[in-house]
Motif scaffolding. Structure first.
Motif, PDB file in Angstrom:
ATOM      1  N   VAL A   1      33.794  35.578  34.076  1.00 23.59           N
ATOM      2  CA  VAL A   1      32.892  34.445  34.268  1.00 23.59           C
ATOM      3  C   VAL A   1      32.558  34.308  35.754  1.00 23.59           C
ATOM      4  N   LYS A   2      33.569  34.432  36.627  1.00 21.31           N
ATOM      5  CA  LYS A   2      33.347  34.346  38.071  1.00 21.31           C
ATOM      6  C   LYS A   2      32.436  35.476  38.543  1.00 21.31           C
ATOM      7  N   GLN A   3      32.708  36.681  38.044  1.00 23.38           N
ATOM      8  CA  GLN A   3      31.903  37.849  38.420  1.00 23.38           C
ATOM      9  C   GLN A   3      30.450  37.669  38.003  1.00 23.38           C
ATOM     10  N   ASP A   4      30.242  37.243  36.784  1.00 22.87           N
ATOM     11  CA  ASP A   4      28.881  37.023  36.289  1.00 22.87           C
ATOM     12  C   ASP A   4      28.181  35.903  37.059  1.00 22.87           C
ATOM     13  N   GLY A   5      28.923  34.839  37.385  1.00 26.50           N
ATOM     14  CA  GLY A   5      28.343  33.734  38.151  1.00 26.50           C
ATOM     15  C   GLY A   5      27.860  34.196  39.514  1.00 26.50           C
ATOM     16  N   TRP A   6      28.628  35.067  40.153  1.00 28.98           N
ATOM     17  CA  TRP A   6      28.228  35.587  41.461  1.00 28.98           C
ATOM     18  C   TRP A   6      27.002  36.480  41.342  1.00 28.98           C
ATOM     19  N   ARG A   7      27.037  37.378  40.394  1.00 38.71           N
ATOM     20  CA  ARG A   7      25.955  38.351  40.264  1.00 38.71           C
ATOM     21  C   ARG A   7      24.663  37.742  39.756  1.00 38.71           C
ATOM     22  N   GLU A   8      24.746  36.783  38.861  1.00 37.53           N
ATOM     23  CA  GLU A   8      23.549  36.224  38.238  1.00 37.53           C
ATOM     24  C   GLU A   8      22.997  34.997  38.976  1.00 37.53           C
ATOM     25  N   GLN A   9      23.889  34.178  39.574  1.00 34.26           N
ATOM     26  CA  GLN A   9      23.433  32.917  40.147  1.00 34.26           C
ATOM     27  C   GLN A   9      23.814  32.717  41.607  1.00 34.26           C
ATOM     28  N   GLY A  10      24.565  33.653  42.175  1.00 34.36           N
ATOM     29  CA  GLY A  10      24.978  33.516  43.563  1.00 34.36           C
ATOM     30  C   GLY A  10      26.045  32.464  43.781  1.00 34.36           C
ATOM     31  N   LEU A  11      26.791  32.125  42.718  1.00 32.39           N
ATOM     32  CA  LEU A  11      27.871  31.149  42.810  1.00 32.39           C
ATOM     33  C   LEU A  11      29.187  31.874  43.031  1.00 32.39           C
ATOM     34  N   LEU A  12      30.043  31.301  43.872  1.00 29.74           N
ATOM     35  CA  LEU A  12      31.325  31.921  44.185  1.00 29.74           C
ATOM     36  C   LEU A  12      32.441  30.940  43.887  1.00 29.74           C
ATOM     37  N   ALA A  13      33.371  31.345  43.045  1.00 27.58           N
ATOM     38  CA  ALA A  13      34.544  30.538  42.725  1.00 27.58           C
ATOM     39  C   ALA A  13      35.763  31.291  43.245  1.00 27.58           C
ATOM     40  N   VAL A  14      36.457  30.690  44.218  1.00 26.62           N
ATOM     41  CA  VAL A  14      37.568  31.363  44.881  1.00 26.62           C
ATOM     42  C   VAL A  14      38.777  30.442  44.900  1.00 26.62           C
ATOM     43  N   SER A  15      39.927  30.980  44.542  1.00 26.24           N
ATOM     44  CA  SER A  15      41.173  30.237  44.630  1.00 26.24           C
ATOM     45  C   SER A  15      41.842  30.522  45.963  1.00 26.24           C
ATOM     46  N   LEU A  16      42.363  29.481  46.599  1.00 29.41           N
ATOM     47  CA  LEU A  16      43.083  29.677  47.855  1.00 29.41           C
ATOM     48  C   LEU A  16      44.365  30.483  47.651  1.00 29.41           C
ATOM     49  N   GLU A  17      44.851  30.539  46.436  1.00 35.62           N
ATOM     50  CA  GLU A  17      46.076  31.268  46.148  1.00 35.62           C
ATOM     51  C   GLU A  17      45.815  32.693  45.656  1.00 35.62           C
ATOM     52  N   ASP A  18      44.581  33.151  45.703  1.00 39.37           N
ATOM     53  CA  ASP A  18      44.251  34.498  45.230  1.00 39.37           C
ATOM     54  C   ASP A  18      44.959  35.536  46.105  1.00 39.37           C
ATOM     55  N   PRO A  19      45.838  36.346  45.528  1.00 41.49           N
ATOM     56  CA  PRO A  19      46.608  37.317  46.322  1.00 41.49           C
ATOM     57  C   PRO A  19      45.753  38.443  46.910  1.00 41.49           C
ATOM     58  N   ARG A  20      44.514  38.581  46.469  1.00 40.92           N
ATOM     59  CA  ARG A  20      43.644  39.628  47.003  1.00 40.92           C
ATOM     60  C   ARG A  20      43.080  39.260  48.368  1.00 40.92           C
ATOM     61  N   LEU A  21      43.212  37.980  48.745  1.00 44.23           N
ATOM     62  CA  LEU A  21      42.675  37.523  50.022  1.00 44.23           C
ATOM     63  C   LEU A  21      43.732  37.605  51.116  1.00 44.23           C
ATOM     64  N   THR A  22      43.287  37.938  52.326  1.00 42.65           N
ATOM     65  CA  THR A  22      44.170  37.909  53.482  1.00 42.65           C
ATOM     66  C   THR A  22      44.230  36.478  54.006  1.00 42.65           C
ATOM     67  N   TRP A  23      45.142  36.197  54.931  1.00 40.70           N
ATOM     68  CA  TRP A  23      45.249  34.851  55.473  1.00 40.70           C
ATOM     69  C   TRP A  23      43.937  34.389  56.115  1.00 40.70           C
ATOM     70  N   PRO A  24      43.287  35.213  56.966  1.00 39.09           N
ATOM     71  CA  PRO A  24      42.025  34.740  57.553  1.00 39.09           C
ATOM     72  C   PRO A  24      40.952  34.440  56.499  1.00 39.09           C
ATOM     73  N   GLU A  25      40.918  35.215  55.426  1.00 39.30           N
ATOM     74  CA  GLU A  25      39.943  34.966  54.353  1.00 39.30           C
ATOM     75  C   GLU A  25      40.245  33.653  53.645  1.00 39.30           C
ATOM     76  N   ARG A  26      41.533  33.386  53.363  1.00 41.93           N
ATOM     77  CA  ARG A  26      41.911  32.117  52.728  1.00 41.93           C
ATOM     78  C   ARG A  26      41.584  30.939  53.636  1.00 41.93           C
TER      79      ARG A  26
END
Length: 66
Positions: A18-43
């Protein structure tokens, strides 16, 4: 009943899709601060953007002095 109204029945998309489709189709970004894929500066960048656009989160607000 074989016919289902839109949104009922069928396969559900997982939340990441759903997040992927939202970004690709509507330019919406849903990001969790606890996402382990993000580095500290990105969070930190995501946290600052969220604070600027929507205000501080309840658990991150500092206690009032006095």
């Amino acid at each position: 009943m074989r016919w289902h109204p839109r949104g009922y029945g069928g396969a559900r998309r997982d939340p990441e899709r759903v997040k992927q489709d939202g970004w690709r189709e509507q330019g919406l970004l849903a990001v969790s601060l606890e996402d382990p894929r993000l580095t500290w500066p990105e969070r930190e960048l995501v946290r600052q953007l969220g604070n600027r656009l929507y205000g501080q989160r309840a658990e991150s607000r500092e206690a009032a002095n006095g």
